[in-house]
Scaffold this active site. Structure first.
Site, PDB file in Angstrom:
ATOM      1  N   ASP A  65      33.199  -7.582 -28.725  1.00  0.00           N
ATOM      2  CA  ASP A  65      33.668  -6.430 -29.480  1.00  0.00           C
ATOM      3  C   ASP A  65      34.750  -6.917 -30.448  1.00  0.00           C
ATOM      4  O   ASP A  65      35.717  -7.568 -30.019  1.00  0.00           O
ATOM      5  CB  ASP A  65      34.243  -5.361 -28.544  1.00  0.00           C
ATOM      6  CG  ASP A  65      34.610  -4.095 -29.289  1.00  0.00           C
ATOM      7  OD1 ASP A  65      33.772  -3.176 -29.342  1.00  0.00           O
ATOM      8  OD2 ASP A  65      35.739  -4.028 -29.823  1.00  0.00           O
ATOM      9  N   ASN A 107      38.453  -1.275 -40.918  1.00  0.00           N
ATOM     10  CA  ASN A 107      37.753  -0.329 -41.808  1.00  0.00           C
ATOM     11  C   ASN A 107      38.729   0.556 -42.565  1.00  0.00           C
ATOM     12  O   ASN A 107      38.569   0.796 -43.771  1.00  0.00           O
ATOM     13  CB  ASN A 107      36.794   0.541 -40.991  1.00  0.00           C
ATOM     14  CG  ASN A 107      35.419  -0.095 -40.836  1.00  0.00           C
ATOM     15  OD1 ASN A 107      34.997  -0.902 -41.669  1.00  0.00           O
ATOM     16  ND2 ASN A 107      34.722   0.257 -39.777  1.00  0.00           N
ATOM     17  N   ASP A 134      31.762  -4.108 -43.284  1.00  0.00           N
ATOM     18  CA  ASP A 134      30.373  -4.606 -43.217  1.00  0.00           C
ATOM     19  C   ASP A 134      30.323  -6.118 -43.415  1.00  0.00           C
ATOM     20  O   ASP A 134      29.534  -6.816 -42.762  1.00  0.00           O
ATOM     21  CB  ASP A 134      29.528  -3.918 -44.283  1.00  0.00           C
ATOM     22  CG  ASP A 134      29.248  -2.462 -43.959  1.00  0.00           C
ATOM     23  OD1 ASP A 134      29.484  -2.059 -42.799  1.00  0.00           O
ATOM     24  OD2 ASP A 134      28.810  -1.724 -44.864  1.00  0.00           O
ATOM     25  N   GLU A 138      30.529  -2.231 -33.686  1.00  0.00           N
ATOM     26  CA  GLU A 138      31.082  -3.586 -33.734  1.00  0.00           C
ATOM     27  C   GLU A 138      30.817  -4.362 -32.447  1.00  0.00           C
ATOM     28  O   GLU A 138      31.455  -5.375 -32.174  1.00  0.00           O
ATOM     29  CB  GLU A 138      32.600  -3.520 -34.008  1.00  0.00           C
ATOM     30  CG  GLU A 138      33.431  -2.902 -32.914  1.00  0.00           C
ATOM     31  CD  GLU A 138      33.573  -1.387 -33.026  1.00  0.00           C
ATOM     32  OE1 GLU A 138      34.547  -0.854 -32.474  1.00  0.00           O
ATOM     33  OE2 GLU A 138      32.711  -0.747 -33.675  1.00  0.00           O
TER      34      GLU A 138
END
Length: 361
Positions: free
Chosen positions: A242, A250, A259, A285
Site C-alpha cells: 500500500d 493526490n 497516476d 493504491e
C-alpha cells in the site's frame, strides 16, 4: 508492363482481398470467369465455323459482362450488384448460350453448377432462395426442351461438342476451385481475426488499464488456483503493498501525478516478475505480489527490495520520496483463499500502524 501489373494489383486489392466482403469476391469470380468464358466462346465459335448467332451471342454477352463489372467496381451496393450480376448471367446469358451451344450436347450444363454454387455463396435470405428456385426451374425447363424439341437448339458436330464440353469442364472446375479457395481464405482470415479479438478482450478483462498489471479479477482466480495446487508446486508467499499517504499525494500534487506514481510503482513490481512471480493492482493504491517456490527469506528479500527501490526512485519533490508499506504471508495447505487475504491484510495494517515504509510478516 509495370502499369499493367499495378492495375492487376489494384484489382486484387479492391476485389479479392479478405477485407472485401465474401459476396462481392464470389460474384466477381463468377462474372470474370463468365466474361473470359464468353470471350473464349466467341473465339471458339468463330474458328470452328458455327452459325452467326452462335458467334455473336458470346460476344454480346462478353460486352454485357464487362459493363456489369465496371458498374460493380463503382457501386457500393454490393448485394444489389451480386443479385443483378448473378440474375443476368444465370437467367439470361447462360440459357441463351445453352440454345446456341447444342443444349445438353455441348458444355453449358456445367455452368448450371456454377450458378447454383455462386447463388448459395454470394446471396442472402429470400433473394438466394428465390433466385435458386428460378434457376432450377429454368434449367429443368431447358433440359426438357432439349429432350423433346432438340431441333430448337443450334447443333454441333461431335468433335466441336467434345471441345466445347472439355473447355466448359475446365473453366467450371477453375471457377469452383476459385470459389473454394476464396471461402477457405475467408474462413482462415475470420478465424485469425476472432483469435486476435479474443486475446484482446481477454487482455482487457484481466489487465488494469492504468498500470498494465493484472487486475483484481485475474489475481483472485489465479490465487485460488495456486492455493488448490499448493501441494504440487511447493512454497507460496503473498505480499500486499500500500503506497503510504497516497491521499496526501493526490491532494497536494494532483491526481495526474498520483497516476504517475502508480505507474512508476507498477514498473518496479514488473522488474520483480521472474521465476513465476505475479503482480497485480488490487485496487486504488493497493498492489499484490504472488511469489511461488522461493523460500521465505528469498521472498522477503524480494519484497524488501521493492520497498527500497520505491523510496530511492519515486520522487515527490527534491527531498521527499514515495514510501510503501507491505504485509507478507506464507501460505500453508490448510489456508483458504479468504483466510490468506485476511491475514496478509492484517500484516499490512500492522506495518502501517508501526510507522509505515516497512514490511510486516
Amino acid at each position: 508492363m509495370e502499369g499493367f501489373k499495378s492495375a492487376i494489383r489494384n484489382i486484387r486489392t479492391s476485389i479479392f482481398s479478405p477485407k472485401v466482403s465474401l459476396e462481392k469476391r464470389i460474384t466477381y469470380a463468377m462474372v470474370f470467369c463468365a466474361m473470359f468464358g464468353e470471350l473464349f466462346g466467341f473465339i471458339e465459335s468463330f474458328f470452328i465455323g458455327l452459325p452467326l448467332i452462335a458467334v455473336l451471342l458470346p460476344l454480346i454477352s462478353f460486352v454485357i459482362l464487362v459493363i456489369l463489372s465496371f458498374w460493380g467496381l463503382n457501386t457500393k451496393k454490393t448485394r444489389l450488384f451480386a443479385t443483378v450480376a448473378i440474375s443476368i448471367t444465370a437467367l439470361i446469358i447462360f440459357p441463351l448460350m445453352f440454345f446456341a451451344n447444342a443444349g445438353l450436347h455441348g458444355g453449358m450444363p456445367y455452368y448450371f453448377l456454377l450458378t447454383a454454387v455462386c447463388t448459395a455463396l454470394a446471396l442472402r435470405g429470400r433473394t438466394r432462395i428465390c433466385l435458386f428456385v428460378l434457376i432450377l426451374a429454368e434449367y429443368t425447363g431447358l433440359f426438357f426442351l432439349y429432350r423433346y424439341f432438340p431441333q430448337g437448339f443450334i447443333p454441333m458436330s461431335h468433335e466441336d461438342a467434345f471441345v466445347d464440353q472439355l473447355c466448359s469442364m475446365l473453366l467450371a472446375s477453375l471457377v469452383l476451385f476459385s470459389f473454394s479457395f476464396i471461402v477457405s481464405k475467408q474462413n482462415h482470415h475470420d478465424r485469425q481475426k476472432i483469435e486476435q479479438l479474443s486475446l484482446l478482450y481477454e487482455h482487457q478483462a484481466n489487465t488494469d488499464e492504468l498500470t498494465g498489471l493484472f487486475n483484481r479479477r485475474y489475481f483472485n482466480n489465479f490465487l485460488k488456483l495456486a492455493i488448490l495446487t499448493l501441494g504440487d508446486t511447493g512454497k507460496l508467499h503473498i505480499a500486499m503493498f500500500d503506497i503510504d499517504d497516497f491521499k496526501y499525494v493526490n491532494d497536494k500534487y494532483g491526481h495526474p501525478f498520483g497516476d504517475t506514481v502508480l505507474k512508476q510503482f507498477a514498473v518496479i513490481l514488473n522488474e520483480t516478475i521472474n521465476d513465476g512471480v505475479t503482480a497485480c493492482r488490487y485496487g486504488g493504491e493497493e498492489f499484490l505480489l504472488l511469489i511461488p517456490k522461493k523460500n521465505k527469506d528469498e521472498a522477503l528479500s524480494l519484497v524488501e527490495d521493492v520497498l527500497k527501490t520505491t523510496r530511492e526512485r519515486i520522487k515527490l519533490d527534491e527531498n521527499k520520496f514515495v514510501t510503501v508499506s507491505a504485509g507478507f504471508m506464507t501460505c500453508t495447505e490448510e489456508m483458504t483463499y479468504d483466510l490468506l487475504l485476511q491475514e496478509v491484510d492484517k500484516k499490512l495494517y500492522m506495518a502501517k500502524h508501526m510507522g509505515k515504509n516497512r514490511v510486516e510478516f
